[in-house]
Design a protein around this motif. Sequence first.
Motif, PDB file in Angstrom:
ATOM      1  N   TYR A   1      -3.590 -22.054  58.376  1.00 13.25           N
ATOM      2  CA  TYR A   1      -2.740 -22.316  59.454  1.00 13.25           C
ATOM      3  C   TYR A   1      -2.697 -21.144  60.456  1.00 13.25           C
ATOM      4  O   TYR A   1      -3.107 -19.834  60.119  1.00 13.25           O
ATOM      5  CB  TYR A   1      -1.210 -22.592  58.902  1.00 13.25           C
TER       6      TYR A   1
ATOM      7  N   THR B   1      -8.782 -27.839  56.697  1.00 15.70           N
ATOM      8  CA  THR B   1      -8.597 -27.993  55.117  1.00 15.70           C
ATOM      9  C   THR B   1     -10.021 -27.264  54.415  1.00 15.70           C
ATOM     10  O   THR B   1     -10.856 -28.000  54.653  1.00 15.70           O
ATOM     11  CB  THR B   1      -8.266 -29.639  54.808  1.00 15.70           C
TER      12      THR B   1
ATOM     13  N   THR C   1     -12.641 -29.396  56.703  1.00 13.24           N
ATOM     14  CA  THR C   1     -12.313 -30.517  57.545  1.00 13.24           C
ATOM     15  C   THR C   1     -11.532 -29.757  58.566  1.00 13.24           C
ATOM     16  O   THR C   1     -10.357 -29.201  58.384  1.00 13.24           O
ATOM     17  CB  THR C   1     -11.835 -31.522  56.737  1.00 13.24           C
ATOM     18  N   TYR C   2     -11.790 -29.666  59.830  1.00 11.77           N
ATOM     19  CA  TYR C   2     -11.151 -28.997  60.834  1.00 11.77           C
ATOM     20  C   TYR C   2     -10.006 -30.162  61.638  1.00 11.77           C
ATOM     21  O   TYR C   2     -10.621 -31.175  61.705  1.00 11.77           O
ATOM     22  CB  TYR C   2     -12.069 -28.157  61.852  1.00 11.77           C
ATOM     23  N   GLU C   3      -9.146 -29.612  61.931  1.00  5.45           N
ATOM     24  CA  GLU C   3      -8.387 -30.395  62.963  1.00  5.45           C
ATOM     25  C   GLU C   3      -8.768 -30.393  64.381  1.00  5.45           C
ATOM     26  O   GLU C   3      -9.556 -29.707  64.909  1.00  5.45           O
ATOM     27  CB  GLU C   3      -6.772 -29.845  62.929  1.00  5.45           C
ATOM     28  N   GLN C   4      -8.329 -31.591  64.853  1.00  2.79           N
ATOM     29  CA  GLN C   4      -8.592 -31.626  66.161  1.00  2.79           C
ATOM     30  C   GLN C   4      -8.361 -30.704  67.184  1.00  2.79           C
ATOM     31  O   GLN C   4      -7.271 -29.957  67.098  1.00  2.79           O
ATOM     32  CB  GLN C   4      -8.192 -32.947  66.843  1.00  2.79           C
TER      33      GLN C   4
ATOM     34  N   LYS D   1      -1.610 -32.196  53.740  1.00  2.00           N
ATOM     35  CA  LYS D   1      -1.389 -31.575  55.269  1.00  2.00           C
ATOM     36  C   LYS D   1       0.307 -31.579  55.184  1.00  2.00           C
ATOM     37  O   LYS D   1       0.928 -32.644  55.570  1.00  2.00           O
ATOM     38  CB  LYS D   1      -2.099 -32.351  56.258  1.00  2.00           C
TER      39      LYS D   1
END
Lengths: 119, 114
Positions: free
Chosen positions: A36, A49, A57-60, B101
């Motif tokens: 984060y 993640t 895995t990347y966030e947008q 998440k």
Amino acid sequence: GAVVSQHPSWVICKSGTSVKIECRSLDFQATTMFWYRQFPKQSLMLMATSNEGSKATYEQGVEKDKFLINHASLTLSTLTVTSAHPEDSSFYICSARGLGGGSVTGELFFGEGSRLTVL
Amino acid sequence: AQTVTQSQPEMSVQEAETVTLSCTYDTSENNYYLFWYKQPPSRQMILVIRQEAYKQQNATENRFSVNFQKAAKSFSLKISDSQLGDTAMYFCAFMNYNTDKLIFGTGTRLQVFP
């Protein structure tokens, strides 16, 4: 309870250099870790993640080439900020989910955070 | 997409009094978790309380309790007998049942005065 440790807790670097932040689960094995970012007086925003043995895995909106994540073992994930710039200055926090544990209870364990200052 | 809203940027309460922090969320999911986390000046995130959406009974942890209204998508935190050590940022968070998440609200800064 489970302990997650981050290192370094504070790092200052020059613009253009790369900085690596480590996140370790000290007393449990973490199949999944999360990174984060928190700007001053703001909320935590999930960046990516990290799964042990596979690609993160990347966030947008998060640049994967800028923020390299490696999860080489069940107790260690690293975040490398490449070619850092002043706008990358922030507080970076990791969290970890244990094997068969966190997802059942719904609890994640957080590290103490790492403050990055880019001059 | 899920969102979490905390409409109170700052709150204050006198020691030993009770304070309630508000949180609303938006989701189309039926199974999920809701959390309240505390972030003291040390910046370490600490889990305060957790609620499973399928449970109608409100969660309670010592001086901390929640008022979970699923239909209204509301999840407020009540702190009873406030203590100076409760001074911190409080974040409401949502987690889908099938993922880990966490989606955080913007936080409420709570100041407990002697």
